[in-house]
Write a protein that holds these residues in place. Structure first.
Motif, PDB file in Angstrom:
ATOM      1  N   LEU A  76       0.852  -1.180   0.000  1.00  0.00           N
ATOM      2  CA  LEU A  76       0.000   0.000   0.000  1.00  0.00           C
ATOM      3  C   LEU A  76       0.884   1.225   0.000  1.00  0.00           C
ATOM      4  CD1 LEU A  76      -2.554  -0.999   2.773  1.00  0.00           C
ATOM      5  CD2 LEU A  76      -2.936  -1.017   0.322  1.00  0.00           C
ATOM      6  N   THR A  77       0.395   2.275  -0.573  1.00  0.00           N
ATOM      7  CA  THR A  77       1.115   3.539  -0.507  1.00  0.00           C
ATOM      8  C   THR A  77       0.262   4.526   0.266  1.00  0.00           C
ATOM      9  OG1 THR A  77       0.197   4.225  -2.624  1.00  0.00           O
ATOM     10  CG2 THR A  77       2.367   3.175  -2.673  1.00  0.00           C
ATOM     11  N   PHE A  78       0.926   5.401   1.017  1.00  0.00           N
ATOM     12  CA  PHE A  78       0.240   6.370   1.839  1.00  0.00           C
ATOM     13  C   PHE A  78       0.687   7.766   1.444  1.00  0.00           C
ATOM     14  CE2 PHE A  78       0.507   2.479   4.307  1.00  0.00           C
ATOM     15  CZ  PHE A  78      -0.816   2.303   4.672  1.00  0.00           C
ATOM     16  N   GLY A  79      -0.185   8.722   1.669  1.00  0.00           N
ATOM     17  CA  GLY A  79       0.109  10.104   1.324  1.00  0.00           C
ATOM     18  C   GLY A  79       1.051  10.755   2.319  1.00  0.00           C
ATOM     19  N   ASP A  80       1.419  12.000   2.009  1.00  0.00           N
ATOM     20  CA  ASP A  80       2.330  12.764   2.856  1.00  0.00           C
ATOM     21  C   ASP A  80       1.761  13.003   4.249  1.00  0.00           C
ATOM     22  OD1 ASP A  80       4.203  12.888   0.849  1.00  0.00           O
ATOM     23  OD2 ASP A  80       3.507  14.836   0.109  1.00  0.00           O
ATOM     24  N   ASP A  81       0.432  13.198   4.355  1.00  0.00           N
ATOM     25  CA  ASP A  81      -0.182  13.423   5.662  1.00  0.00           C
ATOM     26  C   ASP A  81       0.041  12.224   6.578  1.00  0.00           C
ATOM     27  OD1 ASP A  81      -1.077  15.898   4.917  1.00  0.00           O
ATOM     28  OD2 ASP A  81      -3.125  15.238   4.490  1.00  0.00           O
ATOM     29  N   PHE A  82      -0.171  11.026   6.044  1.00  0.00           N
ATOM     30  CA  PHE A  82       0.025   9.830   6.844  1.00  0.00           C
ATOM     31  C   PHE A  82       1.488   9.691   7.247  1.00  0.00           C
ATOM     32  CE2 PHE A  82       1.011   5.342   7.401  1.00  0.00           C
ATOM     33  CZ  PHE A  82       0.094   4.998   8.388  1.00  0.00           C
ATOM     34  N   SER A  83       2.398   9.951   6.341  1.00  0.00           N
ATOM     35  CA  SER A  83       3.829   9.872   6.647  1.00  0.00           C
ATOM     36  C   SER A  83       4.207  10.847   7.751  1.00  0.00           C
ATOM     37  CB  SER A  83       4.667  10.153   5.398  1.00  0.00           C
ATOM     38  OG  SER A  83       4.416   9.183   4.414  1.00  0.00           O
ATOM     39  N   GLN A  97       2.195  12.020  10.119  1.00  0.00           N
ATOM     40  CA  GLN A  97       1.621  11.531  11.371  1.00  0.00           C
ATOM     41  C   GLN A  97       2.443  10.374  11.923  1.00  0.00           C
ATOM     42  OE1 GLN A  97      -2.417  10.604  10.372  1.00  0.00           O
ATOM     43  NE2 GLN A  97      -3.062  12.748  10.384  1.00  0.00           N
ATOM     44  N   LEU A  98       2.900   9.480  11.068  1.00  0.00           N
ATOM     45  CA  LEU A  98       3.721   8.365  11.501  1.00  0.00           C
ATOM     46  C   LEU A  98       5.049   8.857  12.066  1.00  0.00           C
ATOM     47  CD1 LEU A  98       3.945   5.301  11.699  1.00  0.00           C
ATOM     48  CD2 LEU A  98       4.904   5.276   9.409  1.00  0.00           C
ATOM     49  N   ALA A  99       5.667   9.811  11.411  1.00  0.00           N
ATOM     50  CA  ALA A  99       6.922  10.391  11.911  1.00  0.00           C
ATOM     51  C   ALA A  99       6.706  11.019  13.275  1.00  0.00           C
ATOM     52  CB  ALA A  99       7.466  11.420  10.917  1.00  0.00           C
ATOM     53  N   ALA A 100       5.576  11.694  13.458  1.00  0.00           N
ATOM     54  CA  ALA A 100       5.275  12.327  14.743  1.00  0.00           C
ATOM     55  C   ALA A 100       5.149  11.282  15.836  1.00  0.00           C
ATOM     56  CB  ALA A 100       3.996  13.146  14.645  1.00  0.00           C
ATOM     57  N   LEU A 101       4.493  10.173  15.543  1.00  0.00           N
ATOM     58  CA  LEU A 101       4.339   9.115  16.546  1.00  0.00           C
ATOM     59  C   LEU A 101       5.679   8.480  16.904  1.00  0.00           C
ATOM     60  CD1 LEU A 101       1.083   7.364  15.313  1.00  0.00           C
ATOM     61  CD2 LEU A 101       1.380   8.782  17.353  1.00  0.00           C
ATOM     62  N   GLU A 102       6.543   8.358  15.930  1.00  0.00           N
ATOM     63  CA  GLU A 102       7.845   7.744  16.172  1.00  0.00           C
ATOM     64  C   GLU A 102       8.839   8.727  16.770  1.00  0.00           C
ATOM     65  OE1 GLU A 102       8.914   6.306  12.319  1.00  0.00           O
ATOM     66  OE2 GLU A 102       7.617   4.555  12.459  1.00  0.00           O
ATOM     67  N   GLY A 103       8.486  10.003  16.803  1.00  0.00           N
ATOM     68  CA  GLY A 103       9.394  11.012  17.339  1.00  0.00           C
ATOM     69  C   GLY A 103      10.520  11.369  16.390  1.00  0.00           C
ATOM     70  N   ALA A 123      11.496  15.444   6.776  1.00  0.00           N
ATOM     71  CA  ALA A 123      12.294  16.377   5.975  1.00  0.00           C
ATOM     72  C   ALA A 123      11.707  17.780   6.051  1.00  0.00           C
ATOM     73  CB  ALA A 123      12.362  15.904   4.528  1.00  0.00           C
ATOM     74  N   GLU A 124      10.388  17.903   6.010  1.00  0.00           N
ATOM     75  CA  GLU A 124       9.724  19.206   6.110  1.00  0.00           C
ATOM     76  C   GLU A 124       9.987  19.851   7.472  1.00  0.00           C
ATOM     77  OE1 GLU A 124       5.186  20.805   6.276  1.00  0.00           O
ATOM     78  OE2 GLU A 124       5.614  19.265   4.782  1.00  0.00           O
ATOM     79  N   GLU A 125       9.936  19.040   8.531  1.00  0.00           N
ATOM     80  CA  GLU A 125      10.223  19.560   9.873  1.00  0.00           C
ATOM     81  C   GLU A 125      11.688  19.976   9.996  1.00  0.00           C
ATOM     82  OE1 GLU A 125       6.863  16.967  12.319  1.00  0.00           O
ATOM     83  OE2 GLU A 125       8.911  16.218  12.179  1.00  0.00           O
ATOM     84  N   ALA A 131      15.682  24.178  10.641  1.00  0.00           N
ATOM     85  CA  ALA A 131      16.888  24.814  10.102  1.00  0.00           C
ATOM     86  C   ALA A 131      16.659  26.292   9.792  1.00  0.00           C
ATOM     87  CB  ALA A 131      17.350  24.081   8.847  1.00  0.00           C
ATOM     88  N   ALA A 132      15.421  26.667   9.487  1.00  0.00           N
ATOM     89  CA  ALA A 132      15.121  28.050   9.124  1.00  0.00           C
ATOM     90  C   ALA A 132      14.838  28.951  10.326  1.00  0.00           C
ATOM     91  CB  ALA A 132      13.915  28.071   8.188  1.00  0.00           C
ATOM     92  N   LEU A 133      14.832  28.394  11.543  1.00  0.00           N
ATOM     93  CA  LEU A 133      14.522  29.199  12.727  1.00  0.00           C
ATOM     94  C   LEU A 133      15.568  30.291  12.945  1.00  0.00           C
ATOM     95  CD1 LEU A 133      13.541  26.394  15.266  1.00  0.00           C
ATOM     96  CD2 LEU A 133      12.006  28.103  14.268  1.00  0.00           C
TER      97      LEU A 133
END
Length: 155
Positions: free
Chosen positions: A19-26, A28-34, A38-40, A45-47
């Motif tokens: 199955l493939t998942f969209g960017d939103d799901f990716s 959310q998964l990254a957030a759960l895993e801590g 790449a966007e974050e 880096a821009a702060l």
């Protein structure tokens, strides 16, 4: 009648469970895993110096980002809070982030459920890069400006 290669191809398609998942799901998964997406990473880096970013890792709006760029940022369930967390586990005026030079403190405002810093209930604590702050059921990771990580804090 199907040839042997066609039969094998049809059998492979019938058992394909990829199955493939969209960017939103990716995200959310990254957030759960801590992990940091790449966007974050780009946002961190821009702060500019004197600012920081909070990313919700657990809670109803996992993946949400909050910029800390003021001397005082309030957190709570009150609609006037700069960081509005809409859940009964969050007090109306729960906590605040206070900028001290180029560093940030988190201060509990006498909330019922408390404010936690890296798993320990606190009244006030100095935040370090990648620290976890818990406000009610929300777990937020603190990311300091990369420019401030190389400069002494409080300057």
């Amino acid at each position: 009648m199907a040839t042997e290669p066609e039969t094998q191809a049809n059998a492979t398609r019938a058992h394909d469970t990829t199955l493939t998942f969209g960017d939103d799901f990716s995200a959310q998964l990254a957030a759960l895993e801590g992990t940091v997406s790449a966007e974050e990473q780009e946002a961190i880096a821009a702060l500019p110096s004197g600012s920081a970013l909070l990313i919700v890792r657990r809670g109803p709006n996992a993946g949400a980002r909050f910029l800390l760029d003021a001397d005082l940022t309030t957190v709570g369930r009150h609609p006037d809070a700069e960081i509005f967390l809409d859940d009964v586990t969050v007090s109306r005026r729960h906590a605040e982030f206070v900028r001290v030079g180029r560093a940030f403190d988190v201060k509990d405002l006498g909330s019922l459920n408390g404010t936690y810093f890296d798993g320990t209930r606190i009244d006030v604590a100095r935040l370090a890069d990648r620290s976890e702050v818990q406000v009610g059921k929300y777990r937020l990771t603190f990311y300091a400006s990369r420019a401030d990580l190389v400069a002494p804090a409080g300057a």
